[in-house]
Design a protein around this motif. Structure first.
Motif, PDB file in Angstrom:
ATOM      1  N   PRO A  55       0.959  -1.625  -0.224  1.00 59.34           N
ATOM      2  CA  PRO A  55      -0.071  -0.150   0.208  1.00 59.34           C
ATOM      3  C   PRO A  55       0.742   0.982  -0.112  1.00 59.34           C
ATOM      4  CG  PRO A  55       0.422  -0.621   2.181  1.00 59.34           C
ATOM      5  CD  PRO A  55       1.195  -1.975   1.218  1.00 59.34           C
ATOM      6  N   TYR A  56       0.281   2.547  -0.227  1.00 55.27           N
ATOM      7  CA  TYR A  56       0.741   3.932  -0.148  1.00 55.27           C
ATOM      8  C   TYR A  56      -0.127   4.706   0.814  1.00 55.27           C
ATOM      9  CZ  TYR A  56       2.222   1.319  -4.875  1.00 55.27           C
ATOM     10  OH  TYR A  56       2.868   0.677  -5.692  1.00 55.27           O
ATOM     11  N   ALA A  57       0.929   5.405   1.487  1.00 53.97           N
ATOM     12  CA  ALA A  57      -0.030   6.560   2.088  1.00 53.97           C
ATOM     13  C   ALA A  57       0.063   7.540   1.145  1.00 53.97           C
ATOM     14  CB  ALA A  57       0.852   6.573   3.323  1.00 53.97           C
ATOM     15  N   ARG A  58       1.042   8.281   1.020  1.00 58.52           N
ATOM     16  CA  ARG A  58       0.931   9.955   0.444  1.00 58.52           C
ATOM     17  C   ARG A  58       1.607   9.296  -0.424  1.00 58.52           C
ATOM     18  NH1 ARG A  58       2.739  11.413   5.817  1.00 58.52           N
ATOM     19  NH2 ARG A  58       0.792  12.430   6.789  1.00 58.52           N
ATOM     20  N   GLY A  59       1.301  10.753  -2.303  1.00 57.81           N
ATOM     21  CA  GLY A  59       1.765   9.949  -3.043  1.00 57.81           C
ATOM     22  C   GLY A  59       2.039  11.703  -3.721  1.00 57.81           C
ATOM     23  N   VAL A 121       6.355   7.987  -5.655  1.00 61.55           N
ATOM     24  CA  VAL A 121       6.212   9.093  -6.877  1.00 61.55           C
ATOM     25  C   VAL A 121       6.142   8.512  -7.824  1.00 61.55           C
ATOM     26  CG1 VAL A 121       7.516  10.772  -7.494  1.00 61.55           C
ATOM     27  CG2 VAL A 121       7.847  10.271  -4.733  1.00 61.55           C
ATOM     28  N   VAL A 122       5.353   9.457  -8.933  1.00 65.11           N
ATOM     29  CA  VAL A 122       4.916   9.248  -9.690  1.00 65.11           C
ATOM     30  C   VAL A 122       5.353  10.733 -11.026  1.00 65.11           C
ATOM     31  CG1 VAL A 122       3.336   7.311  -9.608  1.00 65.11           C
ATOM     32  CG2 VAL A 122       2.558  10.008 -10.206  1.00 65.11           C
ATOM     33  N   SER A 123       5.247  10.053 -12.253  1.00 67.78           N
ATOM     34  CA  SER A 123       5.931  11.084 -12.633  1.00 67.78           C
ATOM     35  C   SER A 123       5.168  10.522 -14.834  1.00 67.78           C
ATOM     36  CB  SER A 123       7.091  11.258 -13.460  1.00 67.78           C
ATOM     37  OG  SER A 123       7.456  13.523 -13.803  1.00 67.78           O
ATOM     38  N   GLY A 149      12.034   2.181   1.206  1.00 66.25           N
ATOM     39  CA  GLY A 149      11.034   0.599   0.484  1.00 66.25           C
ATOM     40  C   GLY A 149       9.454   1.718  -0.256  1.00 66.25           C
ATOM     41  N   GLY A 150       9.789   3.095  -0.073  1.00 66.36           N
ATOM     42  CA  GLY A 150       9.668   3.845  -0.940  1.00 66.36           C
ATOM     43  C   GLY A 150       9.564   3.840  -3.343  1.00 66.36           C
ATOM     44  N   ARG A 151       8.770   4.332  -3.343  1.00 68.95           N
ATOM     45  CA  ARG A 151       8.730   3.374  -4.716  1.00 68.95           C
ATOM     46  C   ARG A 151       8.290   5.180  -5.946  1.00 68.95           C
ATOM     47  NH1 ARG A 151       8.678  -2.003  -4.656  1.00 68.95           N
ATOM     48  NH2 ARG A 151       6.927  -2.814  -3.147  1.00 68.95           N
ATOM     49  N   PHE A 152       9.361   4.655  -6.784  1.00 68.68           N
ATOM     50  CA  PHE A 152       9.536   6.211  -7.669  1.00 68.68           C
ATOM     51  C   PHE A 152       9.142   5.108  -9.085  1.00 68.68           C
ATOM     52  CE2 PHE A 152      12.261   8.652 -10.593  1.00 68.68           C
ATOM     53  CZ  PHE A 152      11.219   9.561 -11.111  1.00 68.68           C
ATOM     54  N   ALA A 153       8.143   5.765  -9.501  1.00 63.76           N
ATOM     55  CA  ALA A 153       7.581   5.344 -11.044  1.00 63.76           C
ATOM     56  C   ALA A 153       7.118   5.452 -12.212  1.00 63.76           C
ATOM     57  CB  ALA A 153       5.925   4.015 -10.587  1.00 63.76           C
ATOM     58  N   PHE A 154       7.509   5.429 -13.164  1.00 61.81           N
ATOM     59  CA  PHE A 154       7.152   6.272 -14.733  1.00 61.81           C
ATOM     60  C   PHE A 154       7.393   5.006 -15.985  1.00 61.81           C
ATOM     61  CE2 PHE A 154      11.462   6.564 -13.525  1.00 61.81           C
ATOM     62  CZ  PHE A 154      12.153   6.097 -14.190  1.00 61.81           C
ATOM     63  N   PRO A 155       6.302   5.303 -16.813  1.00 58.30           N
ATOM     64  CA  PRO A 155       6.250   4.315 -17.973  1.00 58.30           C
ATOM     65  C   PRO A 155       7.238   4.894 -18.922  1.00 58.30           C
ATOM     66  CG  PRO A 155       4.602   5.782 -17.881  1.00 58.30           C
ATOM     67  CD  PRO A 155       4.799   6.223 -16.859  1.00 58.30           C
ATOM     68  N   VAL A 156       7.764   3.808 -19.464  1.00 53.36           N
ATOM     69  CA  VAL A 156       8.969   3.926 -21.218  1.00 53.36           C
ATOM     70  C   VAL A 156       8.174   3.956 -21.825  1.00 53.36           C
ATOM     71  CG1 VAL A 156      11.047   4.394 -19.263  1.00 53.36           C
ATOM     72  CG2 VAL A 156      10.056   2.254 -20.132  1.00 53.36           C
ATOM     73  N   ALA A 157       8.275   3.738 -22.922  1.00 52.66           N
ATOM     74  CA  ALA A 157       8.229   3.206 -24.341  1.00 52.66           C
ATOM     75  C   ALA A 157       9.263   2.661 -24.989  1.00 52.66           C
ATOM     76  CB  ALA A 157       7.384   4.177 -25.721  1.00 52.66           C
ATOM     77  N   ALA A 158       8.952   1.436 -25.279  1.00 53.33           N
ATOM     78  CA  ALA A 158       9.769   0.354 -26.429  1.00 53.33           C
ATOM     79  C   ALA A 158      10.073   1.817 -27.436  1.00 53.33           C
ATOM     80  CB  ALA A 158       9.698   0.024 -27.043  1.00 53.33           C
ATOM     81  N   ALA A 234      11.114   1.766  -9.579  1.00 49.80           N
ATOM     82  CA  ALA A 234      12.525   2.253  -8.899  1.00 49.80           C
ATOM     83  C   ALA A 234      12.770   2.373  -7.095  1.00 49.80           C
ATOM     84  CB  ALA A 234      13.377   3.071  -9.135  1.00 49.80           C
ATOM     85  N   THR A 235      12.891   1.374  -6.206  1.00 55.16           N
ATOM     86  CA  THR A 235      12.435   1.245  -4.505  1.00 55.16           C
ATOM     87  C   THR A 235      13.937   1.875  -3.752  1.00 55.16           C
ATOM     88  OG1 THR A 235      10.855  -0.999  -5.108  1.00 55.16           O
ATOM     89  CG2 THR A 235      12.066  -0.482  -3.072  1.00 55.16           C
TER      90      THR A 235
END
Length: 267
Positions: A55-59, A121-123, A149-158, A234-235
Motif C-alpha cells: 500500500p501507499y499512504a502519501r503520493g 512518486v510518479v511522473s 521502501g518507497g517507490r518512484f514509478a514512470f512508464p517508458v516506451a520501447a 524504482a524502490t
C-alpha cells in the motif's frame, strides 16, 4: 488544433519560442485538448501495475502539469496526494479540474521542498524537459523525498525502430529543438531522445533507487511480441533512507489550498 478547443498553430509557435515555464503557462488552458496529455490508457495501466506493489499512504505527482498523474495517485494513496510543477498556469488548470482533495505546490523538481514524506512518486511525460546532465540530481531529489521502501514509478516506451516513421519524427524534432535553442533565448528544453533506458537505470541505482521493469502489455506489443511499454518502478533502499531528516515545504515553494491539513513527514 488537435481537437476542438485545442491550441492553434500560432499559439503553439508562441509557446515554442518562450521558456519552458512561460510556454506551459500559455498552453495550460488548452493543454488537456492536446496529444501531450498522458492518455487514460497509460494512466490505467500504470495504476493497475502499481496497485499490487502497495500500500501507499502519501503520493507525489512530479512535474504534474494539469494533474493526469494526480488521478492515478488518488486511486492508490490513502493519506494525501500532492501535485508539483513549475508552471503556475498548469497548476491552476489542475486545481480547477481536480476531483477530490489535492495539495498543489509550485516548485522546481531539482529543488523539491520536502523531506522523506512519500511512499509513491510518479511522473508522466516530463523527462524530456531535463538535460541528461540534470538527471542524476533529479533522481537524487526524488530519492530524498521517498520513505525507505518507497517507490518512484514512470512508464517508458520501447525505442522506435531505426528507419521507422517514429524514429525519423523524434530525430527531426530533437534536431529542430537543438537548432532553435542554439539561436534563440530563452531555451525551451524538450527532447525525445535524451532518456536511454540503460543510462536511466544506472542513474537510478546511483541515487539509491533499485529499479525493476514491469511490462505493460495492455499498451500493445511490437511485431516480435514484446510489449511496447513498461513501467519502471524504482524502490528506495531502507538503508539509504536512514539519517535523512524530515522537513516541511522549503523557501520558494508556493502552495495551493491544503485540503487535508499540512503534509507531515511520514517516516
Amino acid at each position: 488544433m488537435f481537437s476542438p478547443g485545442g491550441p492553434t498553430v500560432r499559439e503553439l509557435a508562441v509557446q515554442g519560442l518562450s521558456s519552458v515555464e512561460r510556454g506551459y503557462d500559455l498552453l495550460a488552458p488548452k493543454f488537456d485538448a492536446t496529444p501531450f496529455r498522458t492518455p487514460e490508457r497509460v494512466l490505467d495501466a500504470t495504476a493497475a501495475a502499481l496497485r499490487p506493489l502497495g500500500p501507499y499512504a502519501r503520493g507525489l505527482d512530479l512535474c504534474c502539469g494539469t494533474g493526469a498523474g494526480v488521478g492515478v495517485l488518488q486511486r492508490l494513496c490513502t493519506e494525501g496526494v500532492v501535485g508539483l510543477d513549475r508552471s503556475a498556469g498548469m497548476l491552476a488548470a489542475g486545481r480547477a479540474s481536480a476531483a477530490g482533495p489535492v495539495e498543489w505546490v509550485r516548485a522546481d523538481a531539482l529543488a523539491l521542498p520536502f523531506g522523506p514524506a512519500f511512499q509513491l512518486v510518479v511522473s508522466f511525460g516530463a523527462f524530456g524537459h531535463f538535460l541528461p546532465s540534470q538527471r542524476p540530481a533529479l533522481f537524487r531529489r526524488v530519492s530524498e523525498v521517498l520513505c525507505g521502501g518507497g517507490r518512484f514509478a514512470f512508464p517508458v516506451a520501447a525505442p522506435p525502430r531505426p528507419g521507422s516513421a517514429a524514429y525519423w519524427a523524434t530525430l527531426g524534432f530533437d534536431t529542430a529543438m537543438r537548432l532553435r535553442n542554439a539561436v534563440h533565448r530563452p531555451r525551451f528544453v524538450m527532447y525525445y531522445r535524451t532518456f536511454p533506458l540503460r543510462e536511466v537505470l544506472a542513474d537510478l541505482h546511483a541515487a539509491d533507487l533499485v529499479p525493476r521493469l514491469h511490462p505493460l502489455p495492455d499498451l500493445g506489443r511490437r511485431p516480435d511480441g514484446t510489449p511496447r511499454a513498461a513501467l519502471v518502478v524504482a524502490t528506495r533502499t531502507r538503508r539509504a533512507a536512514r539519517g535523512v531528516g524530515p522537513s516541511r515545504h522549503g523557501p520558494g515553494a508556493e502552495h495551493g489550498p491544503v485540503a487535508e491539513g499540512p503534509l507531515r513527514p511520514a517516516c
